[in-house]
Design an enzyme around this catalytic site. Structure first.
Site, short mmCIF file in Angstrom:
data_model
loop_
_atom_site.label_atom_id
_atom_site.label_comp_id
_atom_site.label_asym_id
_atom_site.label_seq_id
_atom_site.Cartn_x
_atom_site.Cartn_y
_atom_site.Cartn_z
N GLY A 1 0.84 -1.19 0.00
CA GLY A 1 0.00 0.00 0.00
C GLY A 1 0.87 1.24 0.00
N GLN B 1 2.82 9.92 1.54
CA GLN B 1 4.13 9.25 1.52
C GLN B 1 4.96 9.62 0.29
OE1 GLN B 1 2.23 5.19 2.31
NE2 GLN B 1 4.16 5.04 3.42
N CYS C 1 5.73 -0.28 7.31
CA CYS C 1 5.35 0.91 6.54
C CYS C 1 6.57 1.38 5.76
CB CYS C 1 4.88 2.00 7.49
SG CYS C 1 4.39 3.52 6.65
N LEU C 2 6.37 1.74 4.50
CA LEU C 2 7.50 2.21 3.68
C LEU C 2 8.09 3.51 4.24
CD1 LEU C 2 6.13 1.43 0.10
CD2 LEU C 2 7.73 0.09 1.46
N HIS D 1 -4.60 0.93 7.41
CA HIS D 1 -3.25 1.49 7.55
C HIS D 1 -3.08 2.70 6.62
CE1 HIS D 1 1.28 1.08 7.93
NE2 HIS D 1 1.14 1.88 6.88
N GLU D 2 -3.49 2.55 5.35
CA GLU D 2 -3.32 3.64 4.39
C GLU D 2 -4.23 4.81 4.74
OE1 GLU D 2 -0.79 3.50 2.63
OE2 GLU D 2 -0.45 1.38 3.01
N HIS E 1 -2.84 7.25 7.10
CA HIS E 1 -1.91 8.23 6.51
C HIS E 1 -2.65 9.50 6.08
CE1 HIS E 1 1.92 6.17 6.50
NE2 HIS E 1 1.42 5.10 5.91
#
Ligand code: ZN
Length: 184
Positions: free
Chosen positions: A45, A50, A98-99, A140-141, A144
């Site tokens: 994701g 991000q 997470c990236l 999760h996304e 953000h």
């Protein structure tokens, strides 16, 4: 085009993202770049903050979890102006990564089912229920877009343990396998 990923400590990750004009813009090029960036970094994701854009857009592809969750549906898609209208079901614990927080994985508890309304990159409206791993990626996304990251869900003690690792990420000391944006 592969875009650099903004990491923990960058202010854009703490902003509440703005709704976008779904019909007035061609979102396909940005969505394509976000998928390319996500796959390049081996993510499942990626949310617009991000890549430095505080707008309400994220992409997901749950395919890499197929082996771990053989009974789960595989879901790939772009979510524009998404709204999670309901979360219910059992508490589901899963170790998230997470990236924007390279090399950190921690258990996060979330509800197992969600209802979400959103537009795709072609301007089509969707409303869907998701569960299990797909719901988890979406939750999760979605965080953000609210200026949250998954470590915000951890206990104060867990956060204290991670403090140094988080500082290292924010200071650019932590190397990722992809290009990042961080303080020099
Ligand atoms: Zn993330």
């Amino acid at each position: 085009m592969i875009l650099p990923i903004y990491v923990y400590g960058e202010p854009v990750l703490r902003k509440t993202a703005e709704e976008v004009d779904v019909q007035g813009t061609d979102w396909k090029p940005l969505v394509a770049d976000m998928f390319e960036t996500m796959y390049h970094a081996n993510g499942v994701g990626l949310a617009a903050p991000q890549i430095g854009k505080a707008i309400r857009l994220f992409v997901i592809d749950s395919e890499p979890f197929q082996e771990a969750f053989p009974n789960a549906q595989i879901f790939k898609g772009a979510f524009i102006n998404p709204v999670i209208t309901e979360e219910w079901g059992e508490d589901f614990v899963f170790a998230e990564g997470c990236l924007s927080l390279p090399h950190i994985n921690e258990d996060v508890t979330r509800k197992s089912q969600i209802h979400i309304e959103y537009y795709d990159e072609n301007g089509n409206f969707h409303e869907e229920d998701h569960s299990g791993i797909v719901a988890r990626i979406i939750q999760h996304e979605y965080d953000h877009l609210e200026g949250k990251v998954f470590v915000d869900h951890l206990s104060p003690i867990k956060k204290m343990v991670l403090k140094r690792q988080l500082n290292d990420i924010a200071c650019g000391k932590t190397r990722a396998d992809y290009k990042t944006v961080h303080k020099k």
